[in-house]
Structures are given as structure tokens and as C-alpha cells.
Design a protein around this motif. Structure first.
Motif, PDB file in Angstrom:
ATOM      1  N   GLU A  73       0.854  -1.182   0.000  1.00 15.16           N
ATOM      2  CA  GLU A  73       0.000   0.000   0.000  1.00 15.16           C
ATOM      3  C   GLU A  73       0.890   1.232   0.000  1.00 15.16           C
ATOM      4  OE1 GLU A  73      -3.153   1.627   3.151  1.00 15.16           O
ATOM      5  OE2 GLU A  73      -3.808  -0.218   2.146  1.00 15.16           O
ATOM      6  N   ARG A 119       0.958   5.529  -0.099  1.00 21.58           N
ATOM      7  CA  ARG A 119       0.229   6.784   0.076  1.00 21.58           C
ATOM      8  C   ARG A 119       0.940   7.856  -0.741  1.00 21.58           C
ATOM      9  NH1 ARG A 119      -0.218   5.779   6.429  1.00 21.58           N
ATOM     10  NH2 ARG A 119      -2.105   4.507   6.488  1.00 21.58           N
ATOM     11  N   LEU A 145      -2.720   3.987  -2.938  1.00 16.51           N
ATOM     12  CA  LEU A 145      -2.637   3.014  -4.020  1.00 16.51           C
ATOM     13  C   LEU A 145      -2.496   1.630  -3.401  1.00 16.51           C
ATOM     14  CD1 LEU A 145      -0.042   4.938  -6.238  1.00 16.51           C
ATOM     15  CD2 LEU A 145      -2.533   4.852  -6.569  1.00 16.51           C
ATOM     16  N   ARG A 146      -3.457   0.757  -3.679  1.00 11.96           N
ATOM     17  CA  ARG A 146      -3.410  -0.624  -3.178  1.00 11.96           C
ATOM     18  C   ARG A 146      -2.909  -1.512  -4.303  1.00 11.96           C
ATOM     19  NH1 ARG A 146      -7.508   2.029  -0.599  1.00 11.96           N
ATOM     20  NH2 ARG A 146      -8.799   1.960  -2.476  1.00 11.96           N
ATOM     21  N   LEU A 147      -1.736  -2.105  -4.093  1.00 12.13           N
ATOM     22  CA  LEU A 147      -1.017  -2.761  -5.178  1.00 12.13           C
ATOM     23  C   LEU A 147      -0.650  -4.201  -4.828  1.00 12.13           C
ATOM     24  CD1 LEU A 147       1.424   0.226  -5.736  1.00 12.13           C
ATOM     25  CD2 LEU A 147      -0.538  -0.321  -7.207  1.00 12.13           C
ATOM     26  N   PRO A 156      -2.560  -2.835  -9.904  1.00 10.67           N
ATOM     27  CA  PRO A 156      -3.624  -2.275  -9.065  1.00 10.67           C
ATOM     28  C   PRO A 156      -4.553  -3.375  -8.554  1.00 10.67           C
ATOM     29  CG  PRO A 156      -4.029  -1.792 -11.382  1.00 10.67           C
ATOM     30  CD  PRO A 156      -2.662  -2.374 -11.304  1.00 10.67           C
ATOM     31  N   GLU A 182     -10.375   1.628  -8.165  1.00  8.46           N
ATOM     32  CA  GLU A 182     -10.022   2.954  -7.657  1.00  8.46           C
ATOM     33  C   GLU A 182      -8.530   3.209  -7.809  1.00  8.46           C
ATOM     34  OE1 GLU A 182     -11.080   5.657  -3.759  1.00  8.46           O
ATOM     35  OE2 GLU A 182     -10.617   3.535  -3.447  1.00  8.46           O
ATOM     36  N   THR A 183      -7.718   2.201  -7.477  1.00 11.54           N
ATOM     37  CA  THR A 183      -6.263   2.337  -7.631  1.00 11.54           C
ATOM     38  C   THR A 183      -5.887   2.471  -9.099  1.00 11.54           C
ATOM     39  OG1 THR A 183      -5.785   1.106  -5.600  1.00 11.54           O
ATOM     40  CG2 THR A 183      -4.053   1.172  -7.267  1.00 11.54           C
ATOM     41  N   ARG A 184      -6.562   1.715  -9.966  1.00 12.10           N
ATOM     42  CA  ARG A 184      -6.281   1.818 -11.403  1.00 12.10           C
ATOM     43  C   ARG A 184      -6.521   3.238 -11.909  1.00 12.10           C
ATOM     44  NH1 ARG A 184      -5.686  -1.979 -15.210  1.00 12.10           N
ATOM     45  NH2 ARG A 184      -6.310  -3.588 -13.711  1.00 12.10           N
ATOM     46  N   ARG A 195      -6.488   5.978 -10.142  1.00 10.05           N
ATOM     47  CA  ARG A 195      -5.492   6.892  -9.570  1.00 10.05           C
ATOM     48  C   ARG A 195      -4.158   6.763 -10.285  1.00 10.05           C
ATOM     49  NH1 ARG A 195      -7.075   6.295  -3.077  1.00 10.05           N
ATOM     50  NH2 ARG A 195      -8.938   7.622  -3.226  1.00 10.05           N
ATOM     51  N   LEU A 196      -3.803   5.561 -10.706  1.00 15.59           N
ATOM     52  CA  LEU A 196      -2.577   5.377 -11.486  1.00 15.59           C
ATOM     53  C   LEU A 196      -2.684   6.076 -12.835  1.00 15.59           C
ATOM     54  CD1 LEU A 196      -1.713   1.643 -10.724  1.00 15.59           C
ATOM     55  CD2 LEU A 196      -0.394   3.643 -10.022  1.00 15.59           C
TER      56      LEU A 196
END
Length: 288
Positions: free
Chosen positions: A236, A238, A245-247, A265, A269-271, A273-274
Motif C-alpha cells: 500500500e 500513500r 494506491l493498493r497494489l 492495481p 479505484e487504484t487503477r 489513480r494510477l
């Protein structure tokens, strides 16, 4: 110190730290009273492994003896070593597989197919590192997250960046846990390259030396002799610009000692943000 002496000293340290990490309860032994040893006693470990106490004591003292593969396998089972730790034990004892060829991937060109593969991971950060953990190729997302293109070539090493890059330290949730795992994986790679004195391990020896000299915590944690295969993990981050970002960090081995590392991702949501991290698609940044 001669190469053999260095290897036997490393074996001694490894056996002692692993023995100290096991409690009597772990192996079904009553702890008893007035126990001063933090882990198993040498006598207890020797009995459980089916080897002589004197012989095991000599091995742990770093004496010049040659244990058989069968004895090493028994010690590995008794010490509850995983695959990477067992391989490391065999190499230190001089009974493991041959070291990786000294030519490795460091001077080889990166195949065009791998360049396309790295580029295809967008918006996930992805990079290729060689057997010395030097970063050879990265995509736009990886550059936006890690800033590889702005680093001096000698600093563009995965283990070094984990400790030396303040952005990585600041952004990584549970950084210490990830840093300790990185060192355990680095030690396994060092053993795979032949360890101290091997031409194949010259670059990793340099990286480990720099880490010890520059970061007291790395010096302490390396002395714990943790060993682990590089198989990926959950992470994770920040990021100050796009948020959490949760990876899933995935590691795939490629020909020539190269490894593809992808921070995939874990959710949509993480995708997204990337995608905001790198708004304009770009091809792989470099092959150095």
C-alpha cells in the motif's frame, strides 16, 4: 580473510540466528526451568536433526568440515527453513547449485519483446531489473512513481532505492516490514550469485556494503540473516498527488537473469489513480 573462511563465518552466523529463532515449544520440547538460551540449545538441535553434538558445534563454529546433502537437508527441516533459506544453507556449506554465470544480464541488451511487455503494463508501474537488482527498463508509470530517470545510474538499484529514496520511505505503508523483506530477498540473490569472492556477486557485494555503511538499520537487519525468495507481495502506497494506491507486487522471471516487477492495481479505484499519475500514455522510458 580467505573466501572459504568468509563463507564458513556466514554459515555460522546463519545457523546461530536460525537456531535462536526457534523456541522449545516450536519443536515440541518442554521449556524447563532456569533456561538461559533464547532459542534451542545446540544439543537439542543436533538431537532433533539426528547429527552428533560435537559435529554440529564445529559446523556452527565455522570449522572446515564438509556436511553431506542429506545432513544439510535434515538441518533445514529441523530449522524449518523455507526453499530460499534451504538453498542459501546449501550454498554456504559448499553443497548448493553452481553460482549464476558471472556474465549475468548486466551487459546484455534487453530483448525488444520485453521492452514491449514493460510498456504494455500501463497504467501499472513496471520495470525490469537484472540479476544484480539494477533497474534496466521502466515504463512511464514506474518513472512517475519512483523517478528512475532522475537517478544516477549507480543508484538505480532496487535495494538501494528502498533505503536511500526518501519518497519511497515516506509513501510506503509499513516501510520497515517491506525493507526487511527486501534485505532477505537481497541476501538470497547474493547467495545465488555465489556469495563473497565470486565474480558474479561483485555488484551485489558493493550494494550490500553501501547499505551497511549508509543505513544503521540495514546493517542491523542484514545481521539477522533472513533469507527469502523474491515472489511478490501486497503493498500500500500513500502518494501525495493521487492518494492511496493498493497494489499487488508481482515478480516474473525472464531469460538472462532479468526479472519483471509489476505493481498491479488491486482495485478499480487504484487503477484510476494510477491513470491520473500518468495522464498521457508513454512508451518504456529506458533500457540502460
Amino acid at each position: 580473510m580467505a573466501e572459504g573462511d568468509v563463507r564458513r563465518q556466514a554459515l555460522s552466523n546463519f545457523l546461530r540466528t536460525r537456531r535462536a529463532s526457534l523456541t522449545p515449544a516450536d519443536v515440541g520440547i518442554a521449556p524447563g526451568v532456569r533456561r538461559r538460551t533464547p532459542g534451542l540449545r545446540r544439543e537439542e538441535l543436533a538431537l532433533l536433526a539426528g547429527v552428533g553434538v560435537t559435529w554440529y558445534t564445529w559446523l556452527e563454529q565455522g570449522r572446515d568440515i564438509n556436511p553431506s546433502p542429506e545432513v544439510l537437508a535434515s538441518l533445514a527441516r529441523t530449522l524449518r527453513l523455507d526453499a530460499a533459506e534451504t538453498a542459501y544453507l546449501f550454498r554456504l556449506a559448499g553443497a548448493g547449485p553452481h553460482p549464476v554465470d558471472a556474465r549475468g544480464a548486466g551487459g546484455a541488451d534487453v530483448p525488444e519483446a520485453l521492452l514491449r511487455l514493460v510498456d504494455a503494463q500501463d497504467p501499472a508501474p513496471a520495470f525490469l531489473m537484472d540479476a544484480d537488482w539494477d533497474i534496466r527498463v521502466w515504463n512511464a508509470a514506474a518513472d512517475a512513481m519512483f523517478g528512475f530517470s532522475g537517478m544516477p545510474p549507480e543508484d538505480r538499484n532496487l535495494a538501494w532505492t528502498v533505503f536511500a529514496d526518501d519518497r519511497i520511505r515516506r509513501r510506503t505503508v509499513d516501510w520497515e516490514q517491506h525493507a526487511r523483506r527486501t534485505l532477505a530477498e537481497l541476501r538470497a540473490a547474493y547467495g545465488e550469485r555465489g556469495g563473497s569472492g565470486s565474480p558474479a556477486s561483485r555488484r551485489l557485494t558493493e550494494v550490500i556494503g553501501r547499505l551497511r555503511a549508509s543505513f544503521p538499520e540495514a546493517d542491523r537487519w542484514l545481521d539477522e540473516h533472513r533469507v527469502s525468495e523474491k515472489t511478490g507481495c501486497e503493498k500500500e502506497v500513500r502518494h501525495e498527488a493521487v492518494g492511496v494506491l493498493r497494489l499487488d507486487q508481482v515478480v516474473l522471471r525472464a531469460p538472462g537473469g532479468l526479472q519483471l516487477v509489476v505493481a498491479a492495481p488491486r482495485d478499480e479505484e487504484t487503477r484510476e489513480r494510477l491513470r491520473r499519475l500518468v495522464p498521457v500514455p508513454s512508451s518504456a522510458a529506458a533500457a540502460v
